[in-house]
Design a protein around this motif. Sequence first.
Motif, PDB file in Angstrom:
ATOM      1  N   TYR A  74       0.693  -1.307   0.043  1.00  0.00           N
ATOM      2  CA  TYR A  74       0.009   0.118  -0.027  1.00  0.00           C
ATOM      3  C   TYR A  74       0.839   1.054   0.053  1.00  0.00           C
ATOM      4  N   ASN A  75       1.755   1.186  -1.007  1.00  0.00           N
ATOM      5  CA  ASN A  75       2.682   2.361  -1.277  1.00  0.00           C
ATOM      6  C   ASN A  75       3.587   2.695   0.083  1.00  0.00           C
ATOM      7  N   ASP A 121      -0.139  10.090   4.366  1.00  0.00           N
ATOM      8  CA  ASP A 121      -1.207  10.609   3.309  1.00  0.00           C
ATOM      9  C   ASP A 121      -1.371  10.018   2.400  1.00  0.00           C
ATOM     10  N   ASP A 122      -2.500  10.176   1.674  1.00  0.00           N
ATOM     11  CA  ASP A 122      -2.909   9.386   0.212  1.00  0.00           C
ATOM     12  C   ASP A 122      -3.123   8.094   0.445  1.00  0.00           C
ATOM     13  N   TYR A 123      -3.605   7.811   1.738  1.00  0.00           N
ATOM     14  CA  TYR A 123      -4.302   6.404   1.924  1.00  0.00           C
ATOM     15  C   TYR A 123      -3.274   5.441   1.829  1.00  0.00           C
ATOM     16  N   SER A 147      -4.752  10.532   6.826  1.00  0.00           N
ATOM     17  CA  SER A 147      -5.625  10.698   5.662  1.00  0.00           C
ATOM     18  C   SER A 147      -6.695   9.771   6.095  1.00  0.00           C
ATOM     19  N   LEU A 148      -8.071  10.079   5.495  1.00  0.00           N
ATOM     20  CA  LEU A 148      -9.135   9.075   5.954  1.00  0.00           C
ATOM     21  C   LEU A 148     -10.010   9.092   4.691  1.00  0.00           C
ATOM     22  N   GLY A 189     -16.494  10.335   2.007  1.00  0.00           N
ATOM     23  CA  GLY A 189     -15.906  11.557   2.136  1.00  0.00           C
ATOM     24  C   GLY A 189     -14.403  11.142   1.899  1.00  0.00           C
ATOM     25  N   PHE A 190     -13.578  11.690   1.055  1.00  0.00           N
ATOM     26  CA  PHE A 190     -12.378  11.670   0.837  1.00  0.00           C
ATOM     27  C   PHE A 190     -11.316  12.518   1.086  1.00  0.00           C
ATOM     28  N   TYR A 191     -10.464  12.459   1.858  1.00  0.00           N
ATOM     29  CA  TYR A 191      -9.571  13.339   2.483  1.00  0.00           C
ATOM     30  C   TYR A 191      -8.086  12.849   2.419  1.00  0.00           C
ATOM     31  N   PRO A 192      -7.353  13.118   1.450  1.00  0.00           N
ATOM     32  CA  PRO A 192      -6.106  12.500   1.381  1.00  0.00           C
ATOM     33  C   PRO A 192      -4.873  13.051   2.209  1.00  0.00           C
ATOM     34  N   ASN A 193      -5.173  14.024   3.046  1.00  0.00           N
ATOM     35  CA  ASN A 193      -4.160  14.492   4.120  1.00  0.00           C
ATOM     36  C   ASN A 193      -4.966  15.429   4.983  1.00  0.00           C
TER      37      ASN A 193
END
Length: 212
Positions: A74-75, A121-123, A147-148, A189-193
């Motif tokens: 996952y990165n 960051d970025d999931y 992130s969330l 809801g997408f919050y990358p940071n």
Amino acid sequence: MRVLLIFSLFVVGERVRAHSDFLRFYSSRDCRGQSRLLQGHLDRHRNLNKIIENNEIRSVRLTGVWLLYQLKNYNEYIGMVYVVHGNNITKNLPSDFPTKLSSIRRVRRSSLPMLTLYERDDYAGKELTVSDNRIQLHELPHGKANSLIMTGDMPWTIVTKDHGKTNSACVYPDVTFDPDTDGQVKNLGFYPNTESMGLSGSVVAVIAGCTE
């Protein structure tokens, strides 16, 4: 410094019989070539090289919310992530996204509002899914998230700490899509940071609902 790009896609697919989340990925565009189905407990892979030749993924068919990562685990280092969601949709990966993916996982959903927190960051990195208040995030490294992703229509109070200073903000779902034949709308809801939440530092606690 390498810039990490996030591609967040919303696609409304055709109506089909309601069924569980799944993802089938293909080695060629337009859902052709070698393929592999991920469903049920097989909803995440840290290293795709073990199940598909050369990691080449050029198109997908899916239901649900899925995260496709450039790098394994996952990165585990800075890499790109492709966020895709919908109901029984087919999609070619963007031309500027690497065809060699190394890991993939599904965002868990239920009838209850849920919050999935990610280590970086970025999931990226480890994840923690919660459905109630958490005043501490022991399950994540250093007890912090950066992130969330939200599922459900309930807002959350996010608490961060930055150089010893504590701040909080109310965040809401900002995307909707209809995955069911009964017309039930799902909110995301997408919050990358933390900056996308209007905050700084790292998330150290979450509270269901908002008082603001």
